[in-house]
Design an enzyme around this catalytic site. Structure first.
Site, PDB file in Angstrom:
ATOM      1  N   GLU A 105      -3.831 -27.707 -20.354  1.00 15.69           N
ATOM      2  CA  GLU A 105      -3.401 -27.327 -19.010  1.00 15.69           C
ATOM      3  C   GLU A 105      -2.066 -26.575 -19.035  1.00 15.69           C
ATOM      4  OE1 GLU A 105      -5.397 -27.420 -16.605  1.00 15.69           O
ATOM      5  OE2 GLU A 105      -6.900 -28.679 -17.591  1.00 15.69           O
TER       6      GLU A 105
ATOM      7  N   HIS B  84       0.239 -19.091 -19.117  1.00 15.58           N
ATOM      8  CA  HIS B  84      -0.440 -17.845 -18.739  1.00 15.58           C
ATOM      9  C   HIS B  84       0.110 -17.353 -17.403  1.00 15.58           C
ATOM     10  CE1 HIS B  84      -4.642 -15.704 -18.367  1.00 15.58           C
ATOM     11  NE2 HIS B  84      -3.640 -14.860 -18.350  1.00 15.58           N
TER      12      HIS B  84
ATOM     13  N   HIS C  66      -2.628 -22.930 -19.403  1.00 17.91           N
ATOM     14  CA  HIS C  66      -2.836 -22.225 -18.129  1.00 17.91           C
ATOM     15  C   HIS C  66      -1.498 -21.926 -17.461  1.00 17.91           C
ATOM     16  CE1 HIS C  66      -7.149 -22.395 -18.026  1.00 17.91           C
ATOM     17  NE2 HIS C  66      -7.204 -23.709 -18.017  1.00 17.91           N
TER      18      HIS C  66
END
Length: 626
Positions: free
Chosen positions: A494, A500, A497
């Protein structure tokens, strides 16, 4: 930036460690017997706050610092402000001569709507107060309806078409602006802009119907199942939540050591719910009608347009090849699990769908001495967060810093706020960490974009804001939250993410961070899992929460090697899920019921028997005895 870091920067800078500073006492009283040698970010997750961390006397700022959201009624205000700005931007887009400014206006329009819709999308499932959840749900529906109407607005479409039809103007655009313009045009095309007025109205109605059905289905999928407790043997009651004369089953209990507990949870939680089944079937029919209305043979063709895979045929070809490659190893994995079950439970040795998570764990523990209770003390949440900060500094030159939230900024007092800071560029954005279990919170690990990054007209950069939601156990009086190796790997996933979103500093919010093709969005997060299985990384942060002792090298090596055990069976399960998704969104009418299709796909692609009266839509079973 992400790919550059993952290509080998870690190897060059693996020894770089942030200094382990003693907790400065900003968070109050610690836990008895817990090491105090954490960095501030580690302490923020490992040291027990003294009383409430929230500012009880300062000005109430509202959720995520949005002033309007200090009360549920603020969603209507935020929604009205966004719609007012939308009307102004639509008028500007339609009256502005074609050029780069057209794309900037479209992106600002998208941002104005997303800043309310994305925030509301999170609040509607995670906020503990029903009034906030209901207000957020209404905002999601209202903004979603406006988005679908804009995607079929002919005048707005023509303002973009004039730009893209002019070869000279297109040639003058930089690559990023041109790509964003093409993506906005793509949204018009898949929404049915080419249809006549009545058909466009139908497309909008179908899209709104799909939004409603999707929300209903997802909310229903997270609801626990309640049955009378006398229906289950008394000796397993303690494994579930008791509510008067009933037992509440809120998940699959997949890692429970008692076979009967796992079996009961599986059969109860996945017992077909008639309302959920109707909702799913209507959702699939509505998606199919929309796809065919706008010119696609199936919804899968529409959904995959613009992704890396492009077509369902490509997806199915990949899944079939992958399944063929996995089949021999998957059979061996199941044989090992079956042998372990026979060893531990010779009276009931048939391998069932509720068994793989548990018995694969037993196999790992036996082969590599990977007992979670041995590893958990080295994976306190604070140690893992400190390790992530060290890793990100090694890869990207960024660090994580805990910030105290303002009054009203977070929805639960155990939510932590992190600032992501680059050595040279300064603050990159914020991550809100909603990590702990609580009543009514969905049992799922996921990343939510609350606000996308973009370059504003005044030259400032709009910093991204995201939420990471996990379902970790809270700390106790004597120990901080301790993670199993699997929980640690999920945390790394997670955070991939989140990085990102932080590092994808695009000019336009329409393509920022995880706003990318859906089959690429998982790449950074999956790559982060490899760091969670690399000795060079794990050895830098895994240390005992009481003594500060580093995890011995042989323990780290065994842990990393153990991840290979039963990996084929784990991946085969994902192949089954993906293929079923393609079937549900393929040619309609479906050849049989959704439950029958699930049974066929499970037996063909997974290899374990389908359990009668189970499905993808759980509900309360009508049994009189267990």
């Amino acid at each position: 930036m992400l790919s550059q870091g993952l290509s080998g920067v870690l190897a060059a800078r693996a020894a770089a460690l942030l200094p382990r500073r003693a907790c400065l006492g900003l968070l109050g009283a610690g836990l008895r017997g817990v090491s105090t040698s954490w960095s501030p970010v580690g302490a923020a997750f490992n040291v027990k706050p003294q009383g409430s961390r929230l500012d009880l006397f300062g000005e109430r700022r509202g959720l995520f610092g949005v002033p309007e959201l200090s009360a549920p009624e603020g969603f209507r205000v935020a929604q009205e402000n966004a719609l007012r700005k939308t009307d102004q931007l639509v008028a500007r887009a339609c009256s502005t001569p074609p050029g780069p400014q057209t794309v900037r206006i479209f992106d600002e329009l998208s941002d104005a709507l997303c800043r309310v819709a994305d925030l509301a999308d999170f609040v509607k499932i995670a906020h503990p107060e029903p009034a906030f959840r209901e207000a957020a749900e209404e905002a999601c529906r209202s903004i979603g309806t406006v988005v679908e109407k804009l995607n079929t607005n002919v005048e707005l479409y023509q303002s973009l078409q004039r730009l893209l039809a002019d070869e000279k103007l297109v040639g003058s655009l930089d690559a990023e602006t041109r790509r964003v313009a093409e993506l906005f045009m793509f949204d018009f095309e898949i929404s049915g802009i080419h249809l006549d007025k009545e058909e466009r109205r139908r497309a909008v109605d179908l899209n709104v119907r799909i939004l409603d059905l999707s929300s209903t289905f997802l909310m229903g999928a997270n609801l626990p199942t309640k049955i009378e407790k006398h229906l289950l043997p008394e000796h397993i009651h303690q494994n579930f939540v008791l509510a008067g004369d009933h037992i509440v089953v809120d998940g699959l209990h997949a890692e429970a050591p008692d076979d009967l507990v796992r079996e009961a949870a599986y059969k109860i939680f996945l017992y077909p719910n008639a309302g959920q089944l109707r909702c799913l079937e209507e959702l699939l029919r509505s998606r199919d009608r929309l796809a065919r209305l706008v010119g696609y043979p199936t919804y899968s063709h529409r959904a995959l347009r613009g992704t890396i895979a492009q077509t369902p045929e490509t997806v199915m070809e990949f899944l079939e090849k992958l399944s063929d490659k996995l089949s021999e190893r998957t059979v061996k994995d199941f044989e090992m699990m079956r042998g372990m079950k026979m060893k531990l439970n010779p009276q009931n040795s048939e391998l069932m769908p509720w068994d793989p998570p548990y018995y694969s764990g037993v196999l790992r523990a036996e082969r590599y001495n990977i007992e979670p209770s041995i590893y958990c003390p080295f994976f306190s949440l604070g140690a893992c967060m400190e390790g992530l900060s060290v890793l990100f500094h090694s890869l990207f030159g960024i660090s994580l810093f805990a910030e105290p939230p303002a009054k009203g900024e977070v929805w639960c007092e155990d939510v932590r706020k992190l600032a992501v800071v680059h050595d040279a560029e300064g603050l990159l954005g914020h991550i809100y960490c909603d990590f702990f279990q609580r009543a009514g919170k969905p049992h799922q690990d996921c990343h939510f974009t609350i606000r996308g990054g973009r370059l504003k007209e005044d030259g400032d950069y709009q910093l991204p804001v995201v939420v990471l939601m996990l379902s970790l156990p809270p700390s106790s009086r004597s120990a901080p939250t301790l993670l199993t190796p699997g929980m640690m790997e999920n945390l790394f996933h997670e955070m991939g993410h989140a990085m990102h979103s932080m590092l994808g500093r695009t000019r336009y919010q329409h393509t920022t961070g995880t706003r990318c093709p859906t089959d690429f969005a998982e790449v950074p997060s999956v790559l982060m899992e490899y760091f969670a299985n690399d000795y060079r990384v794990v050895s830098q942060f895994a240390r005992h929460y009481r003594t500060g002792q580093a995890m011995p090298r042989n323990m780290v090596s065994r842990l990393c090697e153990s991840k290979k055990v039963c990996a084929a069976a784990d991946m085969q399960l994902q192949v089954f899920y993906a293929a079923l998704d393609q079937t549900y969104h393929g040619r309609h009418p479906l050849s049989s019921s959704t439950t029958a299709l699930l049974q066929e796909a499970q037996e063909r692609l997974y290899g374990l028997p389908y359990v009668p009266n189970t499905g993808c839509c759980g509900g309360a079973p009508p049994w009189t005895t267990w």
